[in-house]
Motif scaffolding. Sequence first.
Motif, PDB file in Angstrom:
ATOM      1  N   VAL A  59       1.151   3.109   7.455  1.00  0.00           N
ATOM      2  CA  VAL A  59       2.037   3.501   6.273  1.00  0.00           C
ATOM      3  C   VAL A  59       3.126   4.641   7.251  1.00  0.00           C
ATOM      4  O   VAL A  59       4.319   4.416   7.094  1.00  0.00           O
ATOM      5  CB  VAL A  59       1.900   4.057   5.382  1.00  0.00           C
ATOM      6  CG1 VAL A  59       0.789   2.365   4.130  1.00  0.00           C
ATOM      7  CG2 VAL A  59       1.314   5.145   4.608  1.00  0.00           C
ATOM      8  N   THR A  63       7.051   4.644   6.900  1.00  0.00           N
ATOM      9  CA  THR A  63       7.418   6.429   5.731  1.00  0.00           C
ATOM     10  C   THR A  63       9.020   7.061   6.735  1.00  0.00           C
ATOM     11  O   THR A  63       9.731   7.299   6.155  1.00  0.00           O
ATOM     12  CB  THR A  63       6.919   6.687   4.920  1.00  0.00           C
ATOM     13  OG1 THR A  63       5.576   7.644   6.174  1.00  0.00           O
ATOM     14  CG2 THR A  63       6.210   5.865   4.595  1.00  0.00           C
ATOM     15  N   GLN A 103       6.636  -4.723   5.132  1.00  0.00           N
ATOM     16  CA  GLN A 103       5.797  -3.749   4.316  1.00  0.00           C
ATOM     17  C   GLN A 103       4.852  -5.012   3.358  1.00  0.00           C
ATOM     18  O   GLN A 103       4.870  -4.631   2.428  1.00  0.00           O
ATOM     19  CB  GLN A 103       7.442  -4.230   3.170  1.00  0.00           C
ATOM     20  CG  GLN A 103       7.516  -3.974   1.674  1.00  0.00           C
ATOM     21  CD  GLN A 103       7.695  -2.305   1.655  1.00  0.00           C
ATOM     22  OE1 GLN A 103       8.234  -1.075   3.042  1.00  0.00           O
ATOM     23  NE2 GLN A 103       7.792  -1.095   0.732  1.00  0.00           N
ATOM     24  N   ILE A 106       1.639  -3.977   3.324  1.00  0.00           N
ATOM     25  CA  ILE A 106       1.236  -2.751   2.621  1.00  0.00           C
ATOM     26  C   ILE A 106       1.448  -2.463   1.009  1.00  0.00           C
ATOM     27  O   ILE A 106       0.431  -2.456   0.308  1.00  0.00           O
ATOM     28  CB  ILE A 106       2.477  -1.426   2.663  1.00  0.00           C
ATOM     29  CG1 ILE A 106       2.120  -0.895   4.044  1.00  0.00           C
ATOM     30  CG2 ILE A 106       2.634  -1.028   1.313  1.00  0.00           C
ATOM     31  CD1 ILE A 106       3.231  -0.020   4.187  1.00  0.00           C
ATOM     32  N   TYR A 116       1.232   4.285   0.958  1.00  0.00           N
ATOM     33  CA  TYR A 116       2.262   4.846   1.818  1.00  0.00           C
ATOM     34  C   TYR A 116       2.917   5.404   0.412  1.00  0.00           C
ATOM     35  O   TYR A 116       3.868   5.803   0.196  1.00  0.00           O
ATOM     36  CB  TYR A 116       2.734   2.832   1.095  1.00  0.00           C
ATOM     37  CG  TYR A 116       4.462   2.909   1.358  1.00  0.00           C
ATOM     38  CD1 TYR A 116       5.136   2.601   2.352  1.00  0.00           C
ATOM     39  CD2 TYR A 116       5.235   1.955  -0.485  1.00  0.00           C
ATOM     40  CE1 TYR A 116       6.181   2.798   2.457  1.00  0.00           C
ATOM     41  CE2 TYR A 116       6.000   2.484  -0.268  1.00  0.00           C
ATOM     42  CZ  TYR A 116       6.651   2.261   1.164  1.00  0.00           C
ATOM     43  OH  TYR A 116       8.521   2.454   1.768  1.00  0.00           O
TER      44      TYR A 116
END
Length: 192
Positions: A59, A63, A103, A106, A116
């Motif tokens: 992640v 981020t 995404q 995740i 995340y």
Amino acid sequence: MGLRERKKTETRAALAAAALRLALEKGVDDVRVDEIAEAANVSPRTYNNYFPSREHAVVAGITAERALKVVEELRSRPADEPLVESIVAAFAEQYREPPSEAQALITSTPSLREAYLDSVTSMEPPIAEVIAERLGVSELGATVLAAAVSAAARIAVRRWVDVRPSGLVVVPAQSVEDLLREAIGHLAPALR
């Protein structure tokens, strides 16, 4: 940024990119730390200096990029705009695009989802800088406000990305922007 710090930043970015690429190719559960380290051209020991788990490494690429974009957007907002509006707009801008493959990975993997949401704290230092500049508060005050903004954003995104343990994705009635506005709105008095 000095040479040493730049090198650390580059190593962290290389590890995060390798972890995400491997997770997308093989699936998170089939990625090993030594593979991530090898793909980033570092030792497994070096890897362990940067990330506590493979989930955090996966992640981190998303981020880190998102944190930079939030801060860029926040800095580009009009100086006379209320800070709370600037913050909501900066965060909401990052969720306007349809979810990427990363995404989607995740949001569909519980361990990645938790990592995340935990990693949203990486946005705090640059947000604290902007808060200090805009409000003229102390470093401590700006850091506390940035942590509050980060927590509010994390809660809003958690509500937006509501995936049940069964894997069922629940589409919230509110948009992410509305959730961010509501959550960060509770901080409005402190952000004036």
